[in-house]
Design a protein around this motif. Structure first.
Motif, short mmCIF file in Angstrom:
data_model
loop_
_atom_site.label_atom_id
_atom_site.label_comp_id
_atom_site.label_asym_id
_atom_site.label_seq_id
_atom_site.Cartn_x
_atom_site.Cartn_y
_atom_site.Cartn_z
N SER A 160 0.82 -1.22 0.00
CA SER A 160 0.00 0.00 0.00
C SER A 160 0.85 1.27 0.00
O SER A 160 0.54 2.24 -0.70
N GLU B 240 3.58 1.82 -1.31
CA GLU B 240 4.36 2.02 -2.53
C GLU B 240 3.50 2.30 -3.75
O GLU B 240 4.03 2.57 -4.83
N ALA C 88 1.77 4.88 -4.40
CA ALA C 88 1.99 6.26 -4.84
C ALA C 88 3.28 6.42 -5.63
O ALA C 88 3.48 7.44 -6.30
N LEU C 89 4.16 5.42 -5.57
CA LEU C 89 5.43 5.48 -6.30
C LEU C 89 5.34 4.86 -7.68
O LEU C 89 6.32 4.91 -8.44
N ALA D 59 2.75 6.99 -13.31
CA ALA D 59 1.45 7.64 -13.39
C ALA D 59 0.47 6.86 -14.25
O ALA D 59 -0.74 6.86 -13.97
N ARG E 139 -0.84 4.33 -11.77
CA ARG E 139 -1.41 4.94 -10.56
C ARG E 139 -2.67 5.75 -10.84
O ARG E 139 -3.62 5.73 -10.04
N ALA F 41 -7.32 0.99 -8.31
CA ALA F 41 -6.45 0.75 -7.16
C ALA F 41 -6.57 -0.68 -6.66
O ALA F 41 -5.59 -1.27 -6.19
N ASP G 166 -3.11 -2.54 -5.33
CA ASP G 166 -2.80 -2.46 -3.90
C ASP G 166 -2.95 -3.83 -3.23
O ASP G 166 -4.06 -4.35 -3.08
#
Length: 257
Positions: free
Chosen positions: A166, A168, A170-171, A174, A177, A182, A186
């Protein structure tokens, strides 16, 4: 719009494979207006597969809808491992199916499989139903989505579970992400929460000698193998340097008593 102009626009937007992408857009678009819309969408950052509406996977053209997980080339290694283990006519389940790419690829290579698929995401289920015509594709949380009559009958269980921790998510790039669900990315705190649930439930659905196959990262192998063994299954790890892929193959014992 000339191909050179498209390539220049894509390259300016940071597309590393601008020439290849331009050719795909040109061969996919049916009108100049559609071509312009595709180029604009790609320049804005939309994943190429979502721009085209399809992704190539194991030699197949898999339809991909907006916000649906795009099948990765590395996952072709998982399919190859499953194909090597599947017999003609085998009962196969594609769990966490996304577009249904894994099930479609296996069914294209193994004759007469009895295929089922399931995903918790409604958009993915709609997409998979188009890629798997005539196949039962069910919406729901993991095994809860499957018909009860499959219990103890599944010979090959493909589970392309989310395994990004979870913290990671955001890393991630794009393209993933911002443009993929999600729930398809995730995997919980350590990335293995969904996998543990799959491993725990698998023995109730696998046939004697049946196999569960899933992809994971190299650093997660110890935790993934522990989850397999905690469920009473036997783990084997397969690694491909070509695909930069790690697959765990979990086998059900022949004696269910």
């Amino acid at each position: 719009m000339p191909e050179a102009v498209i390539v220049a626009r894509l390259r300016a937007a940071g597309c590393v494979f601008a020439e290849d992408e331009a050719r795909l857009i040109l061969t996919t678009a049916s009108t100049p207006q559609e071509r312009e819309a595709m180029v604009a969408a790609r320049v804005s950052g939309l994943p190429l597969e979502h721009v085209l509406g399809w992704a190539e996977f194991c030699g197949l053209r898999i339809q991909v809808d907006p916000q649906v997980f795009v099948p990765r080339r590395r996952t072709e290694f998982l399919v190859s491992q499953a194909v090597a283990l599947a017999r003609s006519g085998a009962v196969v389940v594609d769990l966490c199916c996304g577009t249904g790419a894994l099930g479609a690829a296996l069914a294209a290579q193994v004759e007469g499989v009895e295929l089922y698929a399931a995903d918790v995401d409604a958009a993915a289920v709609r997409c998979a139903r188009r890629n798997l015509p005539g196949v039962g594709v069910f919406e729901g949380d993991l095994f809860e989505a499957l018909p009860g009559g499959l219990r103890g009958r599944v010979e090959v269980l493909l589970a392309n579970v989310p395994y990004v921790p979870s913290g990671e998510v955001a890393l991630l790039p794009a393209e993933a992400r911002l443009h993929e669900a999600a729930v398809a990315l995730d995997g919980g705190g350590d990335g293995l929460e969904v996998l543990r649930r799959v491993c725990a439930g698998a023995p109730g659905w696998l046939a004697p000698g049946g196999v569960l196959l899933f992809e994971t990262s190299e650093r997660q192998v110890p935790g993934a193998v522990a989850a397999v063994e905690a469920a009473g299954l036997v783990a084997r790890v397969a690694v491909s340097e070509e695909f930069f892929a790690t697959v765990v193959i979990a086998t059900m014992g022949l004696d269910r008593s």
